[in-house]
Scaffold this motif. Sequence first.
Motif, PDB file in Angstrom:
ATOM      1  N   LEU A 159       0.695  -1.033   0.140  1.00 14.85           N
ATOM      2  CA  LEU A 159      -0.217   0.750  -0.306  1.00 14.85           C
ATOM      3  C   LEU A 159       1.612   1.179  -0.262  1.00 14.85           C
ATOM      4  O   LEU A 159       0.591   2.030  -1.115  1.00 14.85           O
ATOM      5  N   TRP A 160       1.866   0.717   0.997  1.00 16.82           N
ATOM      6  CA  TRP A 160       2.925   2.241   0.966  1.00 16.82           C
ATOM      7  C   TRP A 160       3.807   2.381   0.081  1.00 16.82           C
ATOM      8  O   TRP A 160       4.708   1.595  -0.436  1.00 16.82           O
ATOM      9  N   GLN A 161       3.671   3.465  -0.783  1.00 13.46           N
ATOM     10  CA  GLN A 161       5.064   2.929  -1.991  1.00 13.46           C
ATOM     11  C   GLN A 161       6.198   5.356  -2.324  1.00 13.46           C
ATOM     12  O   GLN A 161       7.527   4.570  -2.709  1.00 13.46           O
ATOM     13  N   SER A 162       5.783   5.708  -1.709  1.00 17.61           N
ATOM     14  CA  SER A 162       6.847   6.825  -1.353  1.00 17.61           C
ATOM     15  C   SER A 162       8.252   6.498  -0.300  1.00 17.61           C
ATOM     16  O   SER A 162       8.072   5.913   0.599  1.00 17.61           O
ATOM     17  N   ARG A 163       9.365   7.048  -0.489  1.00 12.95           N
ATOM     18  CA  ARG A 163      10.707   7.129  -0.285  1.00 12.95           C
ATOM     19  C   ARG A 163      10.360   7.276   0.879  1.00 12.95           C
ATOM     20  O   ARG A 163      11.178   6.164   2.173  1.00 12.95           O
ATOM     21  N   GLU A 164       9.677   7.877   1.197  1.00 11.06           N
ATOM     22  CA  GLU A 164       9.169   8.531   3.051  1.00 11.06           C
ATOM     23  C   GLU A 164       8.497   7.917   3.476  1.00 11.06           C
ATOM     24  O   GLU A 164       8.994   7.873   4.846  1.00 11.06           O
ATOM     25  N   THR A 165       7.776   6.915   3.409  1.00 10.94           N
ATOM     26  CA  THR A 165       7.122   5.977   3.925  1.00 10.94           C
ATOM     27  C   THR A 165       7.545   4.691   4.249  1.00 10.94           C
ATOM     28  O   THR A 165       7.824   3.556   5.070  1.00 10.94           O
ATOM     29  N   LEU A 166       8.187   4.254   3.253  1.00 12.10           N
ATOM     30  CA  LEU A 166       9.129   3.365   3.266  1.00 12.10           C
ATOM     31  C   LEU A 166       9.820   3.145   4.054  1.00 12.10           C
ATOM     32  O   LEU A 166      10.453   2.666   5.763  1.00 12.10           O
ATOM     33  N   ALA A 167      10.845   4.920   4.280  1.00 11.58           N
ATOM     34  CA  ALA A 167      11.683   4.866   5.380  1.00 11.58           C
ATOM     35  C   ALA A 167      10.960   4.946   6.739  1.00 11.58           C
ATOM     36  O   ALA A 167      11.709   4.223   7.777  1.00 11.58           O
ATOM     37  N   TYR A 168      10.385   5.459   6.242  1.00 11.99           N
ATOM     38  CA  TYR A 168       8.828   5.207   7.780  1.00 11.99           C
ATOM     39  C   TYR A 168       8.773   4.162   9.135  1.00 11.99           C
ATOM     40  O   TYR A 168       9.849   3.711   9.731  1.00 11.99           O
ATOM     41  N   ASN A 169       8.139   3.573   7.814  1.00  7.90           N
ATOM     42  CA  ASN A 169       8.120   2.291   8.281  1.00  7.90           C
ATOM     43  C   ASN A 169       9.236   1.064   8.698  1.00  7.90           C
ATOM     44  O   ASN A 169       9.017   0.301   9.512  1.00  7.90           O
ATOM     45  N   ALA A 170      10.563   1.840   8.390  1.00  5.08           N
ATOM     46  CA  ALA A 170      11.698   0.905   8.630  1.00  5.08           C
ATOM     47  C   ALA A 170      12.093   0.633   9.865  1.00  5.08           C
ATOM     48  O   ALA A 170      13.023   0.045  10.711  1.00  5.08           O
ATOM     49  N   GLN A 171      11.941   2.364  10.992  1.00  4.81           N
ATOM     50  CA  GLN A 171      12.419   2.818  12.028  1.00  4.81           C
ATOM     51  C   GLN A 171      11.024   1.404  13.350  1.00  4.81           C
ATOM     52  O   GLN A 171      11.707   1.117  13.773  1.00  4.81           O
ATOM     53  N   LEU A 172       9.913   1.461  12.313  1.00  7.50           N
ATOM     54  CA  LEU A 172       8.319   0.839  13.608  1.00  7.50           C
ATOM     55  C   LEU A 172       9.308  -0.349  14.033  1.00  7.50           C
ATOM     56  O   LEU A 172       9.121  -1.609  12.853  1.00  7.50           O
ATOM     57  N   ALA A 180       1.216  13.561   2.603  1.00  7.34           N
ATOM     58  CA  ALA A 180       2.253  14.236   2.492  1.00  7.34           C
ATOM     59  C   ALA A 180       3.367  14.374   1.342  1.00  7.34           C
ATOM     60  O   ALA A 180       3.346  15.178   0.727  1.00  7.34           O
ATOM     61  N   SER A 181       3.656  12.906   1.193  1.00  9.01           N
ATOM     62  CA  SER A 181       5.116  13.123  -0.066  1.00  9.01           C
ATOM     63  C   SER A 181       4.487  13.004  -0.800  1.00  9.01           C
ATOM     64  O   SER A 181       5.317  13.552  -1.426  1.00  9.01           O
ATOM     65  N   LEU A 182       3.040  13.168  -1.885  1.00 10.45           N
ATOM     66  CA  LEU A 182       2.879  12.637  -2.134  1.00 10.45           C
ATOM     67  C   LEU A 182       2.116  13.972  -3.090  1.00 10.45           C
ATOM     68  O   LEU A 182       2.488  14.351  -4.110  1.00 10.45           O
ATOM     69  N   TYR A 183       1.866  14.247  -2.160  1.00 10.51           N
ATOM     70  CA  TYR A 183       1.184  16.425  -2.430  1.00 10.51           C
ATOM     71  C   TYR A 183       1.675  17.107  -1.262  1.00 10.51           C
ATOM     72  O   TYR A 183       1.180  17.850  -0.515  1.00 10.51           O
ATOM     73  N   PRO A 184       3.163  17.256  -2.085  1.00 12.57           N
ATOM     74  CA  PRO A 184       3.912  18.238  -1.639  1.00 12.57           C
ATOM     75  C   PRO A 184       3.531  19.931  -1.017  1.00 12.57           C
ATOM     76  O   PRO A 184       3.273  20.598   0.608  1.00 12.57           O
ATOM     77  N   GLU A 198      11.188  14.589   7.242  1.00 14.50           N
ATOM     78  CA  GLU A 198      10.674  14.208   6.043  1.00 14.50           C
ATOM     79  C   GLU A 198       9.354  13.634   5.670  1.00 14.50           C
ATOM     80  O   GLU A 198       9.093  12.658   6.184  1.00 14.50           O
ATOM     81  N   PRO A 199       8.250  14.473   5.199  1.00 16.05           N
ATOM     82  CA  PRO A 199       8.274  15.459   4.737  1.00 16.05           C
ATOM     83  C   PRO A 199       7.472  16.272   5.588  1.00 16.05           C
ATOM     84  O   PRO A 199       7.845  16.158   7.096  1.00 16.05           O
ATOM     85  N   SER A 200       7.887  17.250   4.434  1.00 18.49           N
ATOM     86  CA  SER A 200       8.005  18.905   5.766  1.00 18.49           C
ATOM     87  C   SER A 200       6.255  19.224   5.827  1.00 18.49           C
ATOM     88  O   SER A 200       6.379  20.081   6.909  1.00 18.49           O
ATOM     89  N   ASN A 201       5.411  18.667   5.643  1.00 18.08           N
ATOM     90  CA  ASN A 201       3.886  19.203   5.488  1.00 18.08           C
ATOM     91  C   ASN A 201       2.991  18.797   6.333  1.00 18.08           C
ATOM     92  O   ASN A 201       2.095  18.661   6.252  1.00 18.08           O
ATOM     93  N   ILE A 202       4.063  18.013   7.697  1.00 18.56           N
ATOM     94  CA  ILE A 202       2.975  17.351   8.652  1.00 18.56           C
ATOM     95  C   ILE A 202       2.607  18.305   9.646  1.00 18.56           C
ATOM     96  O   ILE A 202       3.498  18.431  10.068  1.00 18.56           O
ATOM     97  N   GLU A 203       2.421  18.016   9.999  1.00 21.08           N
ATOM     98  CA  GLU A 203       1.788  18.926  11.591  1.00 21.08           C
ATOM     99  C   GLU A 203       1.301  17.998  12.317  1.00 21.08           C
ATOM    100  O   GLU A 203       0.709  16.960  11.945  1.00 21.08           O
TER     101      GLU A 203
END
Length: 273
Positions: free
Chosen positions: A18-31, A97-101, A123-128
Amino acid sequence: MKISATSTLVLNWSDHSLWQSRETLAYNAQLDLSEGEKLFKLFSEEENFMHKQAVSGRKYFMKKKVLSFLQELFKVEKSGQVIILAAGLAPLSIEIASLYPSSRVFDVDKYLMDEKRELINGEPSNIEFIDCDITDLIALSDKLVNHNLKFDKPSIAVMEGIIYYLPKESLKNILHFLKKNNIAFVGDFCLKPELVNEKTRFYLTDVFRKITEEVQLDFINFYSAVEITDLLKEAGYENVSITNMQQIQEERVGDKNPFSENNSCWVRNIYAD
């Protein structure tokens, strides 16, 4: 980072494709999902398969609806806002956020927002990230404004995997708050057990029995399609659509199986505007 057993269970039941962006994959790898291993092992291989289909289907639906909402705005050179209520550590916000910066995404939860912010590290920077009880609507409104949400901009709110755990009155108040601010809505709910196909009803009743025992919940709220539609209509939403998992499963994997029979999945998905 280790996370709660129930959160880990849901992440284990999510299709990683389901997850395709580089940022999402990097995040998931930390969990670190090891904390949920004990709870995960309470379920048989067949049960885990069934729940993975249901959870992955609802996540597919949430992502699809949010991306469609933002894409329609993008076509007319506008950007939208996405509010994810009870966001937890789920990766949806990072993917969106990665797909729609150019769009702003607001993760709201009373737990783990600081930890999630650290994991993402800009990364990404557009999340609060907003630390707030989503049922405290005065605080929620104030904090959204303080984090620069613009109520006059097109927005969509996501409530995934949370309606089950909310008192009905709290859900009603949240829906009224969202509609009052012209915020579109996407979410999911669980059917009342008696409305689920007898062949698969066990998966619904057993999963919530185990989760309730694990986290000592006082209640779980189930709805019929009519009841959830009425709540949205009462809040002022005019267009309400409910999608069953048969349709989503066929779209997601090319086959309705294992939800080939009517009402064989206990999760229904909702979109309203």
